[in-house]
Write an enzyme that holds these catalytic residues in place. Structure first.
Site, short mmCIF file in Angstrom:
data_model
loop_
_atom_site.label_atom_id
_atom_site.label_comp_id
_atom_site.label_asym_id
_atom_site.label_seq_id
_atom_site.Cartn_x
_atom_site.Cartn_y
_atom_site.Cartn_z
NE ARG A 168 12.65 12.96 -0.36
CZ ARG A 168 12.36 12.62 0.90
NH1 ARG A 168 12.50 13.48 1.87
NH2 ARG A 168 11.97 11.40 1.16
CG HIS A 279 9.14 7.20 2.15
ND1 HIS A 279 10.08 6.46 2.81
CD2 HIS A 279 9.19 8.42 2.74
CE1 HIS A 279 10.67 7.20 3.74
NE2 HIS A 279 10.13 8.39 3.71
C1 GLV Z 1 11.27 11.32 5.66
O1 GLV Z 1 10.88 10.21 5.84
C2 GLV Z 1 11.02 11.97 4.46
O2 GLV Z 1 10.37 11.36 3.60
O3 GLV Z 1 11.45 13.11 4.32
#
Ligand code: GLV
Length: 389
Positions: A168, A279
């Site tokens: 991220r 997710h």
């Molecule tokens: C945890 O599952 C995340 O996606 O940060």
């Protein structure tokens, strides 16, 4: 802002109240965030074909999810770090879900511990679920499962899409750590969010409540997020699921199924339910939206396993869309977390109330009397101009 008309208002309030390091973590996804956007875009691109000559005065929205009752077909999905968005945040969210009457799923990477949540919900007649990230250290997994069993969790939600954590970019730049790293930028950011800062003083915990005892004695808490990241296991496969199935005697739900082959494997491995999920676009960037793969997965398992769904749900109409394309029920992670970050317990209740009201409105306007009977053709691709029959 006084009136909260939609989940988007809760998102705006959450953005205002939280330091950027936390809002970015909740809101964002991996790399270019292609999949985050696809989840939203593809949900919105679907059309609802209504029938308007139907009496819809009475409507059935009640469901069961993995055997637990749900007042609407929606559970509060597992999200990491909720307890940094609001003091004792997981306990508050779990209490709100129980008061409303839907399942709550606690994340492995929560701030409040399994035992905290069990205690906070001990008077509720709604058990909670525990989401497990399989760690390389099998003893940690065994201990977490034991604790979830002892706490009365009715279902284990095993995440299958985390062989490594998706990158991220915003979190890397923000220096996200647990507790948040005190860089000059983060300190300033916290100081300009005094309501958040003051409220967090009332929080029982500031680090991962389920895992803090697992780190070697003497290591600093700042390294706990690094320890967790190094514990994600690239060898995770069907054999790992088999091992978990053998340990866990209650309902087992596999989260992160994006391919019909994996759905068929889940059946063979003895799972009780699957969650079609990418997710929230936080793992494989470039994955299709979860709504786009739902129909083929539902068809592949043909009703032999409960198919749950998450990804891009922001209104009650989105729940109808997922159900119309083959889901039995849905989970909402981000939307409820926006509610929690905005207003704590009341914000989660507000998100669930909004979903419920919108679900009823959508059902009435589309001519649907039951969430269990959404005929084929109600949810379709937007037909090309002039082609709708
Ligand atoms: C945890 O599952 C995340 O996606 O940060």
């Amino acid at each position: 802002m006084t009136k909260i008309a939609s989940i988007f208002d809760l998102e705006t309030l959450a953005r205002k109240r939280l330091p950027a390091v936390l809002f970015d973590y909740i809101h964002g996804g991996s790399e270019q965030q292609l999949t985050v956007q696809r989840n939203l875009d593809d949900m919105r691109a679907l059309a609802l074909r209504q029938h308007s000559l139907r009496n819809v005065a009475s409507r059935d929205t009640a469901a069961t999810m993995a055997g637990d009752r749900a007042r609407i077909p929606l559970a509060v999905g597992p999200t990491g770090l909720a307890g940094l968005a609001w003091p004792n945040g997981e306990c508050e969210a779990a209490r709100a879900a129980a008061a409303f009457g839907v399942p709550y799923c606690l994340s492995t990477c929560s701030i409040d511990s399994i035992e905290d949540v069990a205690d906070a919900t001990k008077d509720a007649d709604q058990p909670f679920w525990f989401q497990l990230y399989l760690m390389k250290d099998k003893q940690v997994n065994e201990r977490l499962m034991r604790r979830a069993l002892d706490a009365g969790c009715s279902a284990l939600v095993l995440t299958i899409d985390l062989h490594v954590q998706g990158k991220r970019w915003a979190d890397e730049k923000d220096g996200l750590a647990v507790p948040p790293r005190l860089t000059p930028k983060n300190v300033l950011d916290m100081l300009v969010h005094p309501r958040w800062l003051a409220s967090m003083a009332g929080s029982r915990r500031h680090t991962f409540g389920n895992l803090e005892h697992e780190i070697e004695a003497g290591k600093s808490v700042g390294s706990l997020s690094k320890w967790i990241e190094a514990q994600f296991d690239p060898t995770f496969d069907a054999g790992t699921v088999r091992w978990v199935r053998a340990q866990w005697p209650r309902k087992l739900i596999l989260k992160g199924v994006m391919h019909p082959d994996d759905a068929r494997s889940a059946l063979e491995l003895g799972a009780d339910a699957i969650i079609v999920s990418n997710h929230g676009g936080r793992q494989l960037d470039g994955a299709p939206s979860s709504i786009s793969v739902l129909p083929a997965i539902a068809e592949a398992v043909g009703g032999r396993i409960e198919v749950l769904f998450d990804g891009g749900i922001r209104t009650g109409g989105d729940i109808v869309k997922a159900l119309g394309l083959g889901a039995h029920a849905c989970l909402s992670g981000r939307a409820c977390l926006y509610g929690l970050a905005a207003k704590g317990y009341d914000g989660v209740l507000c998100a669930l109330d909004l979903f419920e009201q919108e679900l009823h409105d959508c059902m009435m306007l589309a001519g649907l009397a039951s969430v269990h009977d959404i005929p084929p053709g109600v949810v379709t691709a937007q037909p090309p101009l002039g082609r709708a029959r």
